[in-house]
Design an enzyme around this catalytic site. Structure first.
Site, short mmCIF file in Angstrom:
data_model
loop_
_atom_site.label_atom_id
_atom_site.label_comp_id
_atom_site.label_asym_id
_atom_site.label_seq_id
_atom_site.Cartn_x
_atom_site.Cartn_y
_atom_site.Cartn_z
CB SER A 103 -6.73 5.72 -6.48
OG SER A 103 -6.27 6.61 -5.48
CG HIS A 132 -6.95 8.27 1.42
ND1 HIS A 132 -7.27 7.01 0.96
CD2 HIS A 132 -7.12 9.10 0.36
CE1 HIS A 132 -7.59 7.08 -0.31
NE2 HIS A 132 -7.53 8.33 -0.71
CB CYS A 141 -0.91 -0.01 1.23
SG CYS A 141 -1.75 1.55 1.52
P1 H2U Z 1 -8.53 9.04 -3.85
O1 H2U Z 1 -8.85 9.72 -2.54
O2 H2U Z 1 -9.53 9.33 -4.91
O3 H2U Z 1 -8.28 7.59 -3.66
O4 H2U Z 1 -7.12 9.63 -4.33
C1 H2U Z 1 -5.94 9.38 -3.61
C2 H2U Z 1 -4.98 10.51 -3.85
O5 H2U Z 1 -3.71 10.13 -3.33
C3 H2U Z 1 -4.80 10.81 -5.31
O6 H2U Z 1 -5.10 12.18 -5.51
C4 H2U Z 1 -2.70 10.56 -4.19
C5 H2U Z 1 -3.32 10.52 -5.56
O7 H2U Z 1 -2.76 11.50 -6.39
N1 H2U Z 1 -1.55 9.69 -4.04
C6 H2U Z 1 -0.31 10.25 -3.79
O8 H2U Z 1 -0.19 11.47 -3.69
N2 H2U Z 1 0.77 9.43 -3.64
C7 H2U Z 1 0.73 8.08 -3.75
O9 H2U Z 1 1.73 7.41 -3.61
C8 H2U Z 1 -0.55 7.41 -4.01
C9 H2U Z 1 -1.74 8.28 -4.18
#
Ligand code: H2U
Ligand code: ZN
Length: 362
Positions: free
Chosen positions: A176, A181, A64
């Protein structure tokens, strides 16, 4: 009596038949109508809903991006965090003022203007497997404190007017990553929804000298039939004009404008309300209930904003079961949003739910 009260009164008591046939209701926060077609689905939950097996998530997932100690997609490594954890979004949709190449409006028919801002991600806890209803009240209070701290810091910037705190939950909502979160997008301009709400709340305050949502809360408490859960600080209800089947609106009983106005007691009460509401959501179809939720805070522009009441919207897409979702398509895209199950039935259904999470009973 406010316009909302008059409409509500007319609809609820004197003319009960109006509830049985198609009618439109005014969303007082946006000024837009929603179509209600109750005859299409008088009773949408016939019998017990089949159970959908959910993948059991481990407390820690080495793959994760958001778990403590792991490397993120952008290359950074998360610290071994033990409570909430905030970081700058590695794939931010907005860039801070000055950093982006600023396009200029053509000044012609087709308009564009620069938008700057910041995007952050806030993990609720180190636990990969705990969503909001499964967290303890002190843990939920820490999440509220973290949202508040971010709002304070971002809202103080001269280039920020709006701090949008939100959670996209579940694959159905395009989330995603399953690690619980939320996101915080802070923008230079008010986004569409906040801009509409500001106009509506201002107009009501100018006419009645009271915040629109305080009048709505009084009327909803008087009528009672759309209330889902309440404590001494906050009330969750299915708004009279709800667009999504099990949409709810969370309102404070006192005039709070942003998260910065909450004291420790308020945070405790809001944590309690969020836990009880999201537990009911999960129990509805016995799944981790998907939704997009978020706070609408008064603009961070240095003005008093007496018209504004801090509130939360929960927009869940599910309609009849864990697998049957509502689509906003067809007439809803081209005409106006609509719903079959009435807000009153949705509220009654959520009211029936237990506040003990189904995973604790299974
Ligand atoms: P969701 O809340 O729709 O799942 O989006 C997760 C956000 O987390 C998404 O905007 C960011 C993605 O850009 N993210 C990071 O900044 N770094 C990561 O390693 C994974 C996801
Ligand atoms: Zn709102």
């Amino acid at each position: 009596m406010s316009a909302a009260s008059r409409v509500a009164l007319r609809l609820s008591k004197q003319e009960p038949s109006l509830f049985d046939r198609s009618h439109r209701r005014l969303n007082l926060l946006t000024g837009e109508y929603v179509l209600v077609s109750p005859h299409r689905t008088q009773r949408p939950w016939q019998g017990k809903v089949e159970r959908v097996e959910e993948a059991l998530r481990p407390p820690y997932d080495p793959g994760c991006y958001l778990c403590p100690g792991n490397a993120r997609a952008g290359g950074h490594r998360n610290p071994p965090y033990e409570s909430t954890f905030v970081f700058d979004n590695d794939f931010a949709a907005l860039s801070p003022k000055g950093e982006a190449t600023q396009p200029s409006s053509s000044g012609g028919l087709l308009q564009a203007e620069p938008v700057s801002g910041l995007c952050k991600v806030l993990c609720f806890s180190p636990r990969h497997d705990l969503s909001l209803p499964e967290m303890s009240l002190p843990e939920l209070e820490s999440v509220l404190e973290a949202w508040t701290a971010e709002s304070r810091e971002l809202g103080a910037r001269p280039d920020i007017q709006c701090v949008q705190v939100f959670e996209n939950k579940g694959e159905l909502m395009g989330c995603s990553n399953p690690h619980p979160h939320s996101q915080i997008w802070a923008t230079e301009h008010l986004p569409n929804e906040s801009a509409k709400e500001l106009l509506q709340q201002r107009a009501h305050f100018a006419r009645h000298g009271r915040p629109l949502l305080m009048d709505v809360l009084d009327e909803e408490l008087r009528q009672g039939e759309r209330i889902v859960v309440a404590n001494e600080g906050f009330v969750a209800l299915v708004p009279f004009w709800a667009q999504w089947p099990f949409e709810t609106l969370v309102l404070p009983r006192k005039p709070l404008r942003t998260l910065l106005d909450l004291d420790a007691r308020d945070r405790h009460l809001l944590a309690d309300l969020i836990k009880r509401l999201t537990t009911r959501y999960d129990n509805l179809f016995e799944i981790s209930f998907p939704y997009s939720m978020g706070f609408h805070q008064a603009p961070f522009d240095g003005e008093a904003h007496e018209e504004w009441l801090l509130h939360m919207h929960f927009y869940p897409p599910l309609l009849r079961s864990a697998t049957v979702r509502k689509y906003m398509v067809g007439f809803e895209m081209l005409g106006m949003p609509g719903r079959d199950i009435t807000p009153e039935l949705a509220a009654a259904r959520l009211r029936e739910m237990s506040e003990i999470h189904y995973k604790q009973i299974r």
